[in-house]
Design an enzyme around this catalytic site. Structure first.
Site, short mmCIF file in Angstrom:
data_model
loop_
_atom_site.label_atom_id
_atom_site.label_comp_id
_atom_site.label_asym_id
_atom_site.label_seq_id
_atom_site.Cartn_x
_atom_site.Cartn_y
_atom_site.Cartn_z
N SER A 1 75.96 61.60 82.37
CA SER A 1 76.98 62.47 81.78
C SER A 1 78.41 62.03 82.04
CB SER A 1 76.80 63.91 82.29
OG SER A 1 77.02 63.96 83.68
N LYS B 1 78.73 73.24 85.95
CA LYS B 1 79.96 72.46 85.76
C LYS B 1 81.15 73.37 85.45
CE LYS B 1 77.54 68.26 84.37
NZ LYS B 1 77.25 67.27 83.31
#
Length: 814
Positions: free
Chosen positions: A721, A764
């Site tokens: 990511s 996140k």
């Protein structure tokens, strides 16, 4: 030489005492000869003697000593002494038991002995009966091929005028000897032999006899042998006798205790046997085998067995009838029947499908986790419509401390089912799942059959904890064995190796827990329904602490409500500085530490009430573990990325720099995993191919060596990511433009510039809120994940969704 009182030291060439029996006619004659004075102190004794080293204790004058000589050298010396007219030899104690014979290893005092009887044996040894006569001291010691020889001076026993003092000391020795005889009758025969040969009016001979009678240390006895003065010798012998008396008393006490214990056990055994016989005669008790069989038949009346299981049990009972209880096979058969008849065949608890009750139970035990609770309630609703929830296998996936295990307990409570948990973590043996075959000693069923026995019903909730940590070894792969258990099409006839009959596990509700799915084999993962627990945000942790953790900690530490108050700002400081993980386990531990601190203050009377504010946290808990995450702004080549770990969300500061060099190249540092290295290579290739498009020097990479670093260097990192973040850092470094302030981004990048979806959106975003970022770039494919987040997570954020890297570039550089 050794005797029966000390045989702990052995030597390849040694002399030990042999058997001497006064009842034997020959031995009795020798004793009589000694008594009549055939060998007395007035005999002419040779001035030179062959020396025989003794181990581990010396000989004493006036004692008939049986000896065995072994070893070629000692046997030769003994035979030489026997062949001489005088038949005499010098007996001297060796200084060190384990050292070989030598001049240096001999004491300078010994005893002259005359051989009274010789016995040759077939094992190259010689048995002698030696009458020990007088002390001697060695004047000169020589060594030859024939052995050791010494010129000696004799210290003859002289007749003493027995004054009252000596007589009193002699009587003290005699009194102590009498006490020894009363405590230990083994001494009586030796004392009788001495009295037959010696007069009790001779204090010197009495002390020598008493010293020889004890089991004292060899060096201590040698010291007594070397004491010529009778008065001093009596003092030393009395001390030695007192010690011997204490040892004998202790030995007698221990022997009596053992005898009493054995007698009590024997008495209890006889009484029990008599009681058993009486009960049997009165018809109150049956034989063990009969009662065992009746016990199994009684159990079978309450069970609903399969045809195969019923047949197996009947055959095993008939087999048990024919086996003697003393046979090892009897216990094997009995244990097998115990397991077969104790399992809950056909026993079910009644399910409760009340949705509102289930909701109350889940809300009572857990705060937040709305999506997880809704999924469980949906699951229960389906079971209500179907009438059962058989064939269901749930897998709760999430970070440590988010409540996976407690949710399993809540599911069992909501359904009114028995709950049983066992851990699969570290399991490496397939037999742990499917059991051991009965041919092995100590065989037993696997964990699932044991769980069914403990649960007591055929439809419990079984929690398989840490299913992602199952190992494999040469003993098999437990994960493969789980395939049968967790397959609804197969577990209705699960066959454990020990039972060897099918058992129905189809009514069991399996709830597995895992921290991650990567390590779970795909076939096993395919059999489970995944429910993700994303973890708790700060607001949820605050509420959990207020509702559950603080009241529980107060109760567990013996404190009353109101005695300890933790303010909200203090809880925030604890969460930010000490407990940033996704779960609440560390938060609970910190609250417990505060309670222990309060308990200490109360116990010492310093106060009766404590309020903890933000300024008090560091004083109680110590220096914060986590510091404020610093975001570098207005620095070209530095971009903030978003990461997701098993402990929750985090941020990464990705740095890029370049050095002018004729040798172009690219390297990455920061303990990057294989996937992350590939992401950096993709970002490097993409940027290199599109330099001109983004207004950069198309020949930049030909003239520079590029370095990409991901702090902290000591922490391993991996995952796809960070691709868009790495590409942005490279472009920022090349163009010299910093990204906009308070920006965070995440997304997987392809070579063509596509931005692919990532996981852990909630974690996140929590990390974004924690460090104060205001602008976030997410993949377009994760738009739905973001929209499902609670309002308090989405507010005050400017979120941009990118399907292509060009979208990322536009937002990042304004």
């Amino acid at each position: 030489m050794t005797d029966d009182r000390d045989k702990t030291n052995e030597d390849p060439e040694k002399i030990i005492e042999a058997d001497f029996n006064p009842e034997d006619p020959d031995d009795a004659d020798i004793a009589e000869d000694a008594k009549e004075g055939l060998v007395v102190a007035t005999d002419v004794l040779p001035s030179t003697l062959p020396i025989i080293p003794l181990r581990p204790r010396p000989a004493f004058p006036g004692i008939l000593t049986p000896m065995v000589f072994t070893g070629e050298k000692h046997v030769a010396l003994a035979k030489r002494a026997v062949d001489t007219p005088s038949k005499m030899m010098g007996l001297v104690l060796a200084k060190e038991v384990d050292e070989p014979d030598s001049l240096e290893n001999l004491h300078r005092f010994g005893v002259v002995g005359r051989v009274m009887k010789v016995l040759h044996t077939d094992d190259d040894s010689i048995h002698l009966l030696v009458n020990c006569l007088e002390r001697f001291s060695i004047r000169e010691l020589t060594e030859s091929e024939e052995g050791l020889f010494a010129r000696v001076d004799y210290h003859y026993a002289t007749e003493l005028s027995v004054n009252p003092e000596l007589k009193a000391y002699s009587m003290a020795i005699i009194t102590t000897l009498k006490e020894l005889v009363q405590i230990n009758p083994l001494y009586s025969e030796e004392i009788k032999m001495f009295l037959n040969r010696q007069s009790m009016d001779d204090p010197g001979r009495l002390t020598d006899f008493a010293a020889n009678l004890t089991s004292g240390d060899g060096q201590l006895l040698q010291e007594i042998l070397e004491t010529i003065d009778v008065r001093n010798r009596i003092d030393k012998v009395l001390v030695l006798l007192k010690k011997e008396l204490e040892v004998s008393r202790l030995q007698t006490k221990i022997s009596k205790q053992i005898e009493q214990k054995v007698s009590a056990q024997q008495r209890e055994f006889f009484l029990r046997e008599q009681l058993k016989a009486i009960k049997k005669e009165l018809g109150l008790e049956k034989e063990g085998k009969v009662s065992e069989i009746e016990k199994y038949q009684k159990r079978l009346k309450n069970l609903t067995l399969s045809e195969e299981a019923q047949k197996t049990i009947d055959e095993e009972i008939e087999k048990l009838r024919l086996i003697e209880p003393s046979s090892p096979e009897y216990n094997v058969s009995r244990n097998y029947l115990d397991w077969l008849t104790i399992l809950p065949w056909g026993k079910f608890s009644k399910d409760n499908y009340n949705i509102e009750r289930a909701r109350r139970v889940l809300d009572r035990d857990h705060y937040g986790l709305k999506d997880v609770k809704d999924r469980i309630l949906e699951f229960i609703a389906v079971g209500m419509l179907k009438g059962d929830i058989s064939g269901s296998i749930l897998c709760l996936v999430g970070p440590p401390g988010v409540g996976k295990t407690s949710i399993g307990k809540s599911i069992a409570a909501a359904l009114n089912r028995t709950f049983y948990r066992f851990s699969l973590g570290g399991m490496r043996d397939e037999a742990e799942i499917k059991g051991h075959r009965r041919t092995y000693i100590g065989a037993m069923p696997g964990r699932f059959i044991q769980a069914m026995k403990s649960a007591g019903t055929a439809n419990p909730v079984l929690m398989l904890d840490e299913i992602d940590k199952v190992g494999a070894s040469f003993q098999g792969d437990p994960a493969s064995a789980l395939l049968e258990v967790l397959d609804p099409e197969q577990n209705s006839s699960f066959r454990d190796h020990y039972l060897d009959v099918p058992f129905d596990l189809s009514n069991v509700l399996f709830v597995a827990t895992a921290n991650q799915l990567d390590t779970i084999p795909a076939p096993l993962l395919d059999r489970m329904e995944i429910i993700r627990l994303a973890g708790y945000i700060l607001e949820e942790k605050l509420e959990i602490a207020r509702r559950y953790l603080i009241p529980k900690a107060l109760e567990n530490h013996g404190l009353k409500k109101g005695q300890v108050t933790i303010r909200k700002d203090a809880l925030r400081a604890i969460i930010d500085g000490y407990a940033r993980e996704a779960g609440v386990r560390n938060l609970e531990n910190r609250i417990k530490k505060i309670m222990r601190h309060a308990a200490m203050e109360f116990s010492q009377g310093r106060t009766d009430k404590i309020t903890v504010s933000k300024k008090d946290v560091a004083a109680i808990l110590g220096k914060p573990i986590f510091t404020e995450e610093e975001v570098f702004e207005d620095v070209p080549g530095v971009v903030t990325g978003l990461a997701w770990t098993s402990m929750g969300g985090a941020t990464l500061q990705i740095e890029a720099t370049a050095m002018p060099s004729r040798n172009k190249g690219f390297k990455q540092t920061g303990q990057l995993g294989k996937v992350m290295v590939e992401s950096s290579d993709i970002a490097y290739s993409y940027v290199m191919a599109h330099l001109e498009e983004y207004g950069a020097d198309p020949e930049f990479f030909d003239k520079h060596f590029v370095h990409l670093h991901v702090p902290a260097g000591a922490t391993p990192k991996d995952g796809p990511s960070a691709g868009v973040t790495m590409a942005t850092a490279l472009l920022s470094m090349i163009t010299g433009k910093p990204v906009i302030k308070k920006l965070g981004m995440t997304g997987e990048l392809t070579l063509t510039g596509k931005v692919l979806p990532i996981g852990g959106v909630k974690e996140k975003i929590i990390a974004v809120k924690r460090i104060g970022l205001t602008t976030v770039i997410l993949p377009e494919a994760n738009r739905k994940d973001f929209e499902e987040l609670p309002d308090h997570l989405r507010e005050n954020l400017s979120v941009h969704f990118a399907g292509d890297y060009r979208d990322v570039y536009q937002v990042a550089f304004g």
